[in-house]
Design a protein around this motif. Structure first.
Motif, PDB file in Angstrom:
ATOM      1  N   LEU A  21      34.014  45.697  41.619  1.00 37.57           N
ATOM      2  CA  LEU A  21      33.046  44.447  41.660  1.00 37.57           C
ATOM      3  C   LEU A  21      31.852  44.825  42.644  1.00 37.57           C
ATOM      4  CD1 LEU A  21      35.813  41.717  42.471  1.00 37.57           C
ATOM      5  CD2 LEU A  21      34.384  42.239  40.231  1.00 37.57           C
ATOM      6  N   GLN A  24      29.450  46.203  40.030  1.00 34.40           N
ATOM      7  CA  GLN A  24      28.970  45.308  39.023  1.00 34.40           C
ATOM      8  C   GLN A  24      27.641  44.655  39.411  1.00 34.40           C
ATOM      9  OE1 GLN A  24      31.518  42.246  38.261  1.00 34.40           O
ATOM     10  NE2 GLN A  24      30.802  41.808  36.152  1.00 34.40           N
ATOM     11  N   GLY A  26      26.280  42.501  37.580  1.00 32.79           N
ATOM     12  CA  GLY A  26      26.430  40.946  37.421  1.00 32.79           C
ATOM     13  C   GLY A  26      26.970  40.792  36.184  1.00 32.79           C
ATOM     14  N   THR A  27      27.626  39.669  35.993  1.00 30.71           N
ATOM     15  CA  THR A  27      28.269  39.447  34.466  1.00 30.71           C
ATOM     16  C   THR A  27      26.906  39.582  33.493  1.00 30.71           C
ATOM     17  OG1 THR A  27      27.872  37.114  34.426  1.00 30.71           O
ATOM     18  CG2 THR A  27      30.046  37.993  35.490  1.00 30.71           C
ATOM     19  N   ASP A 153      33.948  33.960  30.231  1.00 33.11           N
ATOM     20  CA  ASP A 153      32.959  33.639  30.994  1.00 33.11           C
ATOM     21  C   ASP A 153      33.173  32.266  31.523  1.00 33.11           C
ATOM     22  OD1 ASP A 153      31.450  35.957  30.937  1.00 33.11           O
ATOM     23  OD2 ASP A 153      29.998  35.396  29.186  1.00 33.11           O
ATOM     24  N   GLU A 193      36.216  34.516  41.452  1.00 34.88           N
ATOM     25  CA  GLU A 193      35.681  35.709  40.812  1.00 34.88           C
ATOM     26  C   GLU A 193      36.480  36.265  39.623  1.00 34.88           C
ATOM     27  OE1 GLU A 193      36.743  38.057  44.495  1.00 34.88           O
ATOM     28  OE2 GLU A 193      34.644  38.563  44.557  1.00 34.88           O
ATOM     29  N   ARG A 196      33.889  37.601  36.885  1.00 36.66           N
ATOM     30  CA  ARG A 196      33.347  38.917  37.355  1.00 36.66           C
ATOM     31  C   ARG A 196      34.314  39.771  37.253  1.00 36.66           C
ATOM     32  NH1 ARG A 196      31.497  39.631  42.732  1.00 36.66           N
ATOM     33  NH2 ARG A 196      30.766  41.589  42.279  1.00 36.66           N
ATOM     34  N   ASP A 199      34.733  40.423  33.366  1.00 34.97           N
ATOM     35  CA  ASP A 199      33.471  41.212  32.961  1.00 34.97           C
ATOM     36  C   ASP A 199      33.290  42.496  33.207  1.00 34.97           C
ATOM     37  OD1 ASP A 199      31.016  39.680  31.555  1.00 34.97           O
ATOM     38  OD2 ASP A 199      30.430  41.435  32.735  1.00 34.97           O
ATOM     39  N   GLY A 200      33.790  42.716  34.660  1.00 39.61           N
ATOM     40  CA  GLY A 200      33.858  44.133  35.070  1.00 39.61           C
ATOM     41  C   GLY A 200      34.826  45.000  34.388  1.00 39.61           C
TER      42      GLY A 200
END
Length: 221
Positions: A21, A24, A26-27, A153, A193, A196, A199-200
């Motif tokens: 995280l 990252q 951002g998404t 998302d 989270e 995130r 996505d990560g």
């Protein structure tokens, strides 16, 4: 496995997640300029991004194409439907989405029209369907992969879908040596989270050097 070993494993997993995280930016949604809320505009924009990301094209190009569409004013189903096919093609081209621009422009137009007809352009009404994921598949351009991306998302604003970890995110979890159970992964972060994290994990699945950097950082933590 002893309690001490379990605790150490969990600490290691949390260190890996935190390192992920921290790296990252951002998404994908955030990179596309989407401020995700449970309201028609952001939900529709997230759906558009899911359509673009599900094609065989680099994620950064899909994100750039989404931004180009939104910058051109196509930020909700009605504005997308009202735009001409050529305006959609041109916006996709400015984002570098040239390989699939004409086909995708057609799909976006048809999808916007379906959403207007069925939900008055408001995807919150799709959420009320008996099987929202199945209903998503009716949208032109959304297949199983696109539905996974969208739900990955929106789990932050549609908590009934959390934890939502799709197959690509699970690939990232495997690469990082993390659990492959959605529930166990959810236990490593605050619920807010989860988008995130999911996505990560996708980033880690697609970017081996990133995954190696994350693991190195976790080991040195």
């Amino acid at each position: 496995m002893t309690t001490k070993t379990m605790q150490k494993t969990r600490q290691t997993e949390k260190a890996v997640v935190r390192a992920l995280l921290d790296r990252q930016e951002g998404t994908y949604a955030a990179q596309a300029g989407i401020r995700l809320r449970n309201s028609p505009g952001p939900l529709y924009q997230t759906l558009v991004l899911a359509i673009l990301l599900s094609a065989r094209i680099r994620a950064d190009i899909a994100v750039a194409a989404a931004r180009a569409l939104f910058d051109a004013g196509m930020r909700d189903a009605r504005s997308m439907a009202n735009a001409s096919w050529q305006e959609r093609v041109d916006a996709l081209g400015r984002g570098g989405y040239r390989r699939y621009d004409e086909r995708t422009a057609t799909l976006l137009g048809k999808g916007a029209e379906l959403l207007l007809e069925r939900y008055n352009g408001d995807l919150r009404r799709l959420r009320e369907e008996p099987d929202p994921k199945k209903a998503l598949l009716d949208v032109p351009g959304i297949g199983p992969t696109g539905a996974d991306i969208f739900l990955r998302d929106v789990q932050g604003v549609w908590p009934e879908f959390a934890p939502y970890i799709d197959r690509k995110a699970l690939d990232g979890a495997k690469r990082l040596g993390l659990p492959t159970s959605s529930e166990r992964l959810a236990g490593l972060v605050d619920q807010r989270e989860m988008p995130r994290l999911a996505d990560g994990l996708v980033h880690a699945a697609l970017d081996k050097p990133l995954a190696e950097d994350v693991l190195a950082a976790a080991r040195s933590a």
